[in-house]
Design a protein around this motif. Structure first.
Motif, PDB file in Angstrom:
ATOM      1  N   SER A   1       0.841  -1.197   0.000  1.00  0.00           N
ATOM      2  CA  SER A   1       0.000   0.000   0.000  1.00  0.00           C
ATOM      3  C   SER A   1       0.874   1.244   0.000  1.00  0.00           C
ATOM      4  CB  SER A   1      -0.927   0.020   1.218  1.00  0.00           C
ATOM      5  OG  SER A   1      -0.190   0.169   2.415  1.00  0.00           O
ATOM      6  N   VAL A   2       0.282   2.334  -0.478  1.00  0.00           N
ATOM      7  CA  VAL A   2       0.912   3.654  -0.458  1.00  0.00           C
ATOM      8  C   VAL A   2      -0.128   4.600   0.112  1.00  0.00           C
ATOM      9  CG1 VAL A   2       1.973   5.486  -1.820  1.00  0.00           C
ATOM     10  CG2 VAL A   2       2.136   3.115  -2.593  1.00  0.00           C
ATOM     11  N   LYS A   3       0.192   5.212   1.249  1.00  0.00           N
ATOM     12  CA  LYS A   3      -0.768   6.120   1.869  1.00  0.00           C
ATOM     13  C   LYS A   3      -0.022   7.235   2.573  1.00  0.00           C
ATOM     14  CE  LYS A   3      -4.758   6.267   4.844  1.00  0.00           C
ATOM     15  NZ  LYS A   3      -5.664   5.519   5.708  1.00  0.00           N
TER      16      LYS A   3
ATOM     17  N   GLY B   1       2.307   9.155   1.739  1.00  0.00           N
ATOM     18  CA  GLY B   1       3.753   9.157   1.591  1.00  0.00           C
ATOM     19  C   GLY B   1       4.480   8.027   2.298  1.00  0.00           C
ATOM     20  N   VAL B   2       3.728   7.029   2.778  1.00  0.00           N
ATOM     21  CA  VAL B   2       4.327   5.892   3.472  1.00  0.00           C
ATOM     22  C   VAL B   2       4.050   4.617   2.677  1.00  0.00           C
ATOM     23  CG1 VAL B   2       4.338   4.511   5.586  1.00  0.00           C
ATOM     24  CG2 VAL B   2       4.060   6.993   5.723  1.00  0.00           C
ATOM     25  N   LEU B   3       5.120   3.851   2.422  1.00  0.00           N
ATOM     26  CA  LEU B   3       4.996   2.576   1.725  1.00  0.00           C
ATOM     27  C   LEU B   3       4.929   1.445   2.738  1.00  0.00           C
ATOM     28  CD1 LEU B   3       7.833   2.917  -0.942  1.00  0.00           C
ATOM     29  CD2 LEU B   3       5.418   3.492  -1.201  1.00  0.00           C
ATOM     30  N   HIS B   4       4.016   0.514   2.529  1.00  0.00           N
ATOM     31  CA  HIS B   4       3.973  -0.748   3.280  1.00  0.00           C
ATOM     32  C   HIS B   4       4.534  -1.780   2.316  1.00  0.00           C
ATOM     33  CE1 HIS B   4       1.274  -4.225   4.890  1.00  0.00           C
ATOM     34  NE2 HIS B   4       2.549  -4.441   5.100  1.00  0.00           N
ATOM     35  N   ILE B   5       5.676  -2.389   2.681  1.00  0.00           N
ATOM     36  CA  ILE B   5       6.420  -3.257   1.775  1.00  0.00           C
ATOM     37  C   ILE B   5       6.586  -4.645   2.379  1.00  0.00           C
ATOM     38  CG2 ILE B   5       8.589  -3.532   0.504  1.00  0.00           C
ATOM     39  CD1 ILE B   5       9.007  -0.467   1.216  1.00  0.00           C
TER      40      ILE B   5
ATOM     41  N   VAL C   1       9.216   5.852   4.373  1.00  0.00           N
ATOM     42  CA  VAL C   1       8.730   7.184   4.021  1.00  0.00           C
ATOM     43  C   VAL C   1       9.331   7.563   2.679  1.00  0.00           C
ATOM     44  CG1 VAL C   1       8.715   9.613   4.695  1.00  0.00           C
ATOM     45  CG2 VAL C   1       8.560   7.838   6.441  1.00  0.00           C
ATOM     46  N   LEU C   2       8.478   7.976   1.744  1.00  0.00           N
ATOM     47  CA  LEU C   2       8.960   8.401   0.436  1.00  0.00           C
ATOM     48  C   LEU C   2       9.778   9.677   0.578  1.00  0.00           C
ATOM     49  CD1 LEU C   2       5.741   7.724  -1.633  1.00  0.00           C
ATOM     50  CD2 LEU C   2       7.926   6.554  -1.879  1.00  0.00           C
ATOM     51  N   LEU C   3      10.898   9.754  -0.132  1.00  0.00           N
ATOM     52  CA  LEU C   3      11.751  10.933  -0.089  1.00  0.00           C
ATOM     53  C   LEU C   3      11.476  11.877  -1.253  1.00  0.00           C
ATOM     54  CD1 LEU C   3      15.103   9.224   0.968  1.00  0.00           C
ATOM     55  CD2 LEU C   3      13.407  10.362   2.416  1.00  0.00           C
ATOM     56  N   GLU C   4      10.618  11.469  -2.137  1.00  0.00           N
ATOM     57  CA  GLU C   4      10.182  12.299  -3.257  1.00  0.00           C
ATOM     58  C   GLU C   4       8.663  12.153  -3.392  1.00  0.00           C
ATOM     59  OE1 GLU C   4      12.649   9.834  -4.178  1.00  0.00           O
ATOM     60  OE2 GLU C   4      14.382  11.125  -4.003  1.00  0.00           O
ATOM     61  N   SER C   5       8.096  12.790  -4.382  1.00  0.00           N
ATOM     62  CA  SER C   5       6.661  12.679  -4.660  1.00  0.00           C
ATOM     63  C   SER C   5       6.281  11.234  -4.904  1.00  0.00           C
ATOM     64  CB  SER C   5       6.324  13.498  -5.898  1.00  0.00           C
ATOM     65  OG  SER C   5       5.036  13.199  -6.367  1.00  0.00           O
ATOM     66  N   SER C   6       5.080  10.866  -4.490  1.00  0.00           N
ATOM     67  CA  SER C   6       4.614   9.484  -4.672  1.00  0.00           C
ATOM     68  C   SER C   6       4.035   9.244  -6.059  1.00  0.00           C
ATOM     69  CB  SER C   6       3.570   9.148  -3.607  1.00  0.00           C
ATOM     70  OG  SER C   6       2.432   9.960  -3.762  1.00  0.00           O
ATOM     71  N   GLN C   7       4.090  10.234  -6.924  1.00  0.00           N
ATOM     72  CA  GLN C   7       3.552  10.084  -8.269  1.00  0.00           C
ATOM     73  C   GLN C   7       4.272   8.948  -8.989  1.00  0.00           C
ATOM     74  OE1 GLN C   7       3.772  13.607 -10.654  1.00  0.00           O
ATOM     75  NE2 GLN C   7       2.337  12.835 -12.163  1.00  0.00           N
ATOM     76  N   GLY C   8       3.528   7.997  -9.484  1.00  0.00           N
ATOM     77  CA  GLY C   8       4.094   6.854 -10.183  1.00  0.00           C
ATOM     78  C   GLY C   8       4.300   5.636  -9.299  1.00  0.00           C
ATOM     79  N   VAL C   9       4.134   5.797  -7.981  1.00  0.00           N
ATOM     80  CA  VAL C   9       4.269   4.670  -7.053  1.00  0.00           C
ATOM     81  C   VAL C   9       2.888   4.129  -6.772  1.00  0.00           C
ATOM     82  CG1 VAL C   9       5.047   3.953  -4.768  1.00  0.00           C
ATOM     83  CG2 VAL C   9       6.303   5.725  -6.002  1.00  0.00           C
TER      84      VAL C   9
END
Length: 92
Positions: free
Chosen positions: A38-40, A42-46, A80-88
């Protein structure tokens, strides 16, 4: 969130950004490929990346985006994403 928690978070973030600037993240020699569940906010669950360390910088495959590992559970990690989440997206 307590002052100590915020200080710890920003210290880890600063250290990770400095490492990324000094040694850009490369997909060569990667530990493996995980799956974004999931992506929510700016945080990724991997899932699927055993052996991660707190403060490690991950590269999101097929993007130029990096993420900082901030929590590790038994079967998953949160970064935590270090850039925009666009495309993730989920499933990457």
């Amino acid at each position: 969130m307590s002052q100590d928690s915020l200080t710890s978070f920003f210290s880890a973030l600063d250290a990770a950004l400095r490492r990324t600037e000094e040694h850009p993240v490369s997909s060569e020699g990667a530990k493996g490929t995980g799956m974004i569940q999931s992506v929510k906010d700016g945080v990724l669950h991997i899932d699927g990346l055993p052996g991660l360390k707190m403060g490690e910088v991950l590269h999101v495959v097929d993007t130029s985006i990096n993420a900082l590992v901030m929590q590790i559970d038994r079967d998953a990690a949160y970064a935590v994403l270090l850039e925009s989440s666009q495309g993730v997206r989920e499933g990457m």
